[in-house]
Motif scaffolding. Structure first.
Motif, PDB file in Angstrom:
ATOM      1  N   GLY A  47     -23.607 -45.570  22.443  1.00  0.00           N
ATOM      2  CA  GLY A  47     -22.233 -46.063  22.502  1.00  0.00           C
ATOM      3  C   GLY A  47     -21.576 -45.810  23.845  1.00  0.00           C
ATOM      4  O   GLY A  47     -20.351 -45.840  23.949  1.00  0.00           O
ATOM      5  N   GLY A  48     -22.384 -45.589  24.872  1.00  0.00           N
ATOM      6  CA  GLY A  48     -21.858 -45.224  26.180  1.00  0.00           C
ATOM      7  C   GLY A  48     -21.260 -46.371  26.966  1.00  0.00           C
ATOM      8  O   GLY A  48     -21.175 -47.511  26.512  1.00  0.00           O
ATOM      9  N   VAL A  49     -20.871 -46.058  28.200  1.00  0.00           N
ATOM     10  CA  VAL A  49     -20.081 -46.960  29.039  1.00  0.00           C
ATOM     11  C   VAL A  49     -20.959 -47.987  29.741  1.00  0.00           C
ATOM     12  O   VAL A  49     -22.030 -47.663  30.266  1.00  0.00           O
ATOM     13  N   VAL A  50     -20.480 -49.221  29.771  1.00  0.00           N
ATOM     14  CA  VAL A  50     -21.086 -50.290  30.557  1.00  0.00           C
ATOM     15  C   VAL A  50     -20.183 -50.654  31.724  1.00  0.00           C
ATOM     16  O   VAL A  50     -20.642 -50.838  32.856  1.00  0.00           O
ATOM     17  N   ASP A  51     -18.869 -50.700  31.474  1.00  0.00           N
ATOM     18  CA  ASP A  51     -17.899 -51.133  32.477  1.00  0.00           C
ATOM     19  C   ASP A  51     -16.772 -50.115  32.588  1.00  0.00           C
ATOM     20  O   ASP A  51     -15.960 -49.975  31.672  1.00  0.00           O
ATOM     21  N   TYR A  52     -16.730 -49.399  33.703  1.00  0.00           N
ATOM     22  CA  TYR A  52     -15.694 -48.376  33.877  1.00  0.00           C
ATOM     23  C   TYR A  52     -14.309 -48.991  34.011  1.00  0.00           C
ATOM     24  O   TYR A  52     -13.310 -48.363  33.625  1.00  0.00           O
ATOM     25  N   ALA A  53     -14.214 -50.177  34.541  1.00  0.00           N
ATOM     26  CA  ALA A  53     -12.906 -50.811  34.727  1.00  0.00           C
ATOM     27  C   ALA A  53     -12.173 -50.984  33.406  1.00  0.00           C
ATOM     28  O   ALA A  53     -10.937 -50.942  33.356  1.00  0.00           O
ATOM     29  N   ALA A  54     -12.920 -51.147  32.319  1.00  0.00           N
ATOM     30  CA  ALA A  54     -12.296 -51.321  31.010  1.00  0.00           C
ATOM     31  C   ALA A  54     -11.512 -50.071  30.590  1.00  0.00           C
ATOM     32  O   ALA A  54     -10.632 -50.160  29.727  1.00  0.00           O
ATOM     33  N   PHE A  55     -11.800 -48.935  31.216  1.00  0.00           N
ATOM     34  CA  PHE A  55     -11.156 -47.679  30.827  1.00  0.00           C
ATOM     35  C   PHE A  55     -10.114 -47.213  31.843  1.00  0.00           C
ATOM     36  O   PHE A  55      -9.637 -46.076  31.750  1.00  0.00           O
ATOM     37  N   TYR A  56      -9.726 -48.076  32.764  1.00  0.00           N
ATOM     38  CA  TYR A  56      -8.725 -47.663  33.758  1.00  0.00           C
ATOM     39  C   TYR A  56      -7.426 -47.175  33.095  1.00  0.00           C
ATOM     40  O   TYR A  56      -6.862 -46.164  33.539  1.00  0.00           O
ATOM     41  N   PRO A  57      -6.915 -47.826  32.048  1.00  0.00           N
ATOM     42  CA  PRO A  57      -5.701 -47.286  31.395  1.00  0.00           C
ATOM     43  C   PRO A  57      -5.924 -45.883  30.810  1.00  0.00           C
ATOM     44  O   PRO A  57      -5.001 -45.053  30.826  1.00  0.00           O
ATOM     45  N   VAL A  58      -7.122 -45.628  30.305  1.00  0.00           N
ATOM     46  CA  VAL A  58      -7.441 -44.300  29.769  1.00  0.00           C
ATOM     47  C   VAL A  58      -7.449 -43.275  30.900  1.00  0.00           C
ATOM     48  O   VAL A  58      -6.901 -42.171  30.766  1.00  0.00           O
ATOM     49  N   PHE A  59      -8.059 -43.633  32.023  1.00  0.00           N
ATOM     50  CA  PHE A  59      -8.114 -42.708  33.156  1.00  0.00           C
ATOM     51  C   PHE A  59      -6.712 -42.422  33.692  1.00  0.00           C
ATOM     52  O   PHE A  59      -6.415 -41.295  34.105  1.00  0.00           O
ATOM     53  N   ALA A  60      -5.863 -43.424  33.677  1.00  0.00           N
ATOM     54  CA  ALA A  60      -4.479 -43.213  34.120  1.00  0.00           C
ATOM     55  C   ALA A  60      -3.761 -42.221  33.205  1.00  0.00           C
ATOM     56  O   ALA A  60      -3.012 -41.343  33.664  1.00  0.00           O
ATOM     57  N   ALA A  61      -4.008 -42.340  31.899  1.00  0.00           N
ATOM     58  CA  ALA A  61      -3.402 -41.400  30.951  1.00  0.00           C
ATOM     59  C   ALA A  61      -3.970 -40.002  31.132  1.00  0.00           C
ATOM     60  O   ALA A  61      -3.241 -39.006  31.023  1.00  0.00           O
ATOM     61  N   MET A  62      -5.249 -39.902  31.420  1.00  0.00           N
ATOM     62  CA  MET A  62      -5.863 -38.596  31.670  1.00  0.00           C
ATOM     63  C   MET A  62      -5.266 -37.959  32.921  1.00  0.00           C
ATOM     64  O   MET A  62      -5.019 -36.747  32.952  1.00  0.00           O
ATOM     65  N   GLU A  63      -5.048 -38.761  33.936  1.00  0.00           N
ATOM     66  CA  GLU A  63      -4.412 -38.283  35.164  1.00  0.00           C
ATOM     67  C   GLU A  63      -3.023 -37.725  34.845  1.00  0.00           C
ATOM     68  O   GLU A  63      -2.645 -36.639  35.298  1.00  0.00           O
ATOM     69  N   GLU A  64      -2.278 -38.472  34.042  1.00  0.00           N
ATOM     70  CA  GLU A  64      -0.926 -38.075  33.628  1.00  0.00           C
ATOM     71  C   GLU A  64      -0.934 -36.770  32.835  1.00  0.00           C
ATOM     72  O   GLU A  64      -0.059 -35.910  32.999  1.00  0.00           O
ATOM     73  N   CYS A  65      -1.944 -36.595  31.968  1.00  0.00           N
ATOM     74  CA  CYS A  65      -2.024 -35.423  31.088  1.00  0.00           C
ATOM     75  C   CYS A  65      -2.843 -34.284  31.681  1.00  0.00           C
ATOM     76  O   CYS A  65      -3.005 -33.240  31.035  1.00  0.00           O
ATOM     77  N   ASP A  66      -3.371 -34.479  32.875  1.00  0.00           N
ATOM     78  CA  ASP A  66      -4.183 -33.470  33.557  1.00  0.00           C
ATOM     79  C   ASP A  66      -5.411 -33.087  32.746  1.00  0.00           C
ATOM     80  O   ASP A  66      -5.773 -31.913  32.632  1.00  0.00           O
ATOM     81  N   MET A  67      -6.074 -34.099  32.168  1.00  0.00           N
ATOM     82  CA  MET A  67      -7.351 -33.880  31.493  1.00  0.00           C
ATOM     83  C   MET A  67      -8.488 -34.206  32.445  1.00  0.00           C
ATOM     84  O   MET A  67      -8.331 -34.995  33.381  1.00  0.00           O
ATOM     85  N   VAL A  68      -9.646 -33.628  32.196  1.00  0.00           N
ATOM     86  CA  VAL A  68     -10.802 -33.768  33.084  1.00  0.00           C
ATOM     87  C   VAL A  68     -11.713 -34.891  32.593  1.00  0.00           C
ATOM     88  O   VAL A  68     -11.980 -35.008  31.393  1.00  0.00           O
TER      89      VAL A  68
END
Length: 352
Positions: A109-130
């Protein structure tokens, strides 16, 4: 130097499985000198919800309440910005793990396209998650398991440039190229180095299934670069064992003809590293690599996952003599697991 006293170590990449294997493996975290374990989410089914992560955390804590378990979520379509915010609010989920689809254990179930998760990465940046990345590219006409990590490195650079405030860990580096790529990124990019990759090259796993893992060990020059990075005192590099237990039957003589990827190092984590650092004449760098740098990057004290007293109250002593011989296997019957370097002598460890 015949003995060293250190604070409790921290292992920022562990596989603790579930069911009977979990019951076998969890007690070995402390046996290996660590009081903190950063737990991977690639169970079956994978940990993709906050509720699953908290339930798993409760199981682990019940087995060994003396270890601080930091949880992760499995990057998948189920992970949304709202899930990230809810995860961060629990105070127990520290990061999200990205697996490339189909390249390692339970990564279908892993990643094929990282761009699809850009909103998730932005939220992680906001929440200071790794964001924890298994950094390999899928196999192709030009990509094999020997260059899969190196071909992934431009993706690491691109993610860091797009999300400069996102803390990213390139997991289990295996190449000199990966070491240089991490050095070239800003302070928010770090890397874990495993205990077994301080020893292995392609020659060992080519004829020993208990040395086979993903990403595979590479050339002697790559091993030399990993040893240099680990003993350098550079805070970008710290211990993440990627200890990955599989039953002996999944490693040797498997019914489907495939060898499970994973090297089991948990019961001797700090001992392997101490023995490797000793060979390099760099025991003075051991504490930073196994105790300090990872905690600093993950902000474990700042975020309340540990206190300074937790880290120092149960110190460990490493002793070159009489040392410790790695046992032949841990567990019983079909669930028995063969540790890395079984039968060989390492530095010993005991808790004060």
């Amino acid at each position: 130097m015949a003995s060293i006293t250190l604070p409790a170590a921290a292992d920022f990449h562990v596989h603790l499985r579930d069911g009977s294997m979990m019951e076998t493996v969890v007690p070995t975290v402390r046996q290996g000198g660590a009081s903190l374990a950063y737990v991977m989410p690639n169970l079956v089914p994978a940990i993709t919800t906050v509720e699953q992560a908290l339930e798993y955390h409760s199981k682990l804590q019940a087995l060994d309440p003396s270890v601080a378990f930091l949880m992760t979520l499995y990057l998948s379509p189920e992970i949304t910005p709202d899930v990230i915010r809810a995860a961060a609010a629990t105070g127990k989920i520290a990061g999200v793990k990205s697996y490339p689809k189909g390249l390692t254990t339970n990564s279908e179930g892993g990643v094929v396209d990282y761009a699809a998760f850009y909103p998730v990465f932005a939220a992680m940046e906001e929440c200071d998650m790794v964001l924890n990345i298994h950094g390999e590219s899928p196999s192709s006409e030009t990509t094999t398991i020997l260059n899969a990590e190196e071909t992934f490195l431009p993706t690491l650079k691109a993610l860091h440039e797009r999300f400069p405030n996102l803390r990213i860990v390139l997991e289990h580096c295996t190449t000199a190229a990966a070491v240089e790529a991490v050095k070239a990124c800003g302070a928010n990019v770090a890397a874990t180095i495993t205990a077994h990759h301080l020893y292995l090259t392609i020659d060992q796993w080519a004829d020993n299934p208990h040395c086979f893992c993903k990403p595979v060990a590479k050339l002697p020059s790559d091993r030399a670069a990993l040893l240099e990075a680990a003993t350098s005192g550079n805070p970008k590099f710290f211990l993440g064992t990627d200890s990955a237990p599989h039953p002996r039957s999944a490693k040797v003589g498997t019914a489907n003809g495939k060898t499970a990827a994973g090297v089991f190092t948990q019961p001797y984590a700090v001992q392997y590293v101490a023995s490797a650092f000793d060979r390099m004449g760099k025991l003075d760098k051991l504490r930073a690599f196994v105790c300090d740098f990872g905690r600093d990057f993950y902000k474990t004290v700042e975020k309340g996952w540990e206190t300074a007293e937790d880290i120092t109250k149960d110190a460990i002593v490493l002793e070159k003599e009489p040392g410790q011989v790695v046992v032949a296997e841990i567990g019983q019957g079909e669930g028995a697991v063969v540790p890395f370097m079984a039968g060989e002598k390492l530095w010993g460890v005991r808790w004060l």
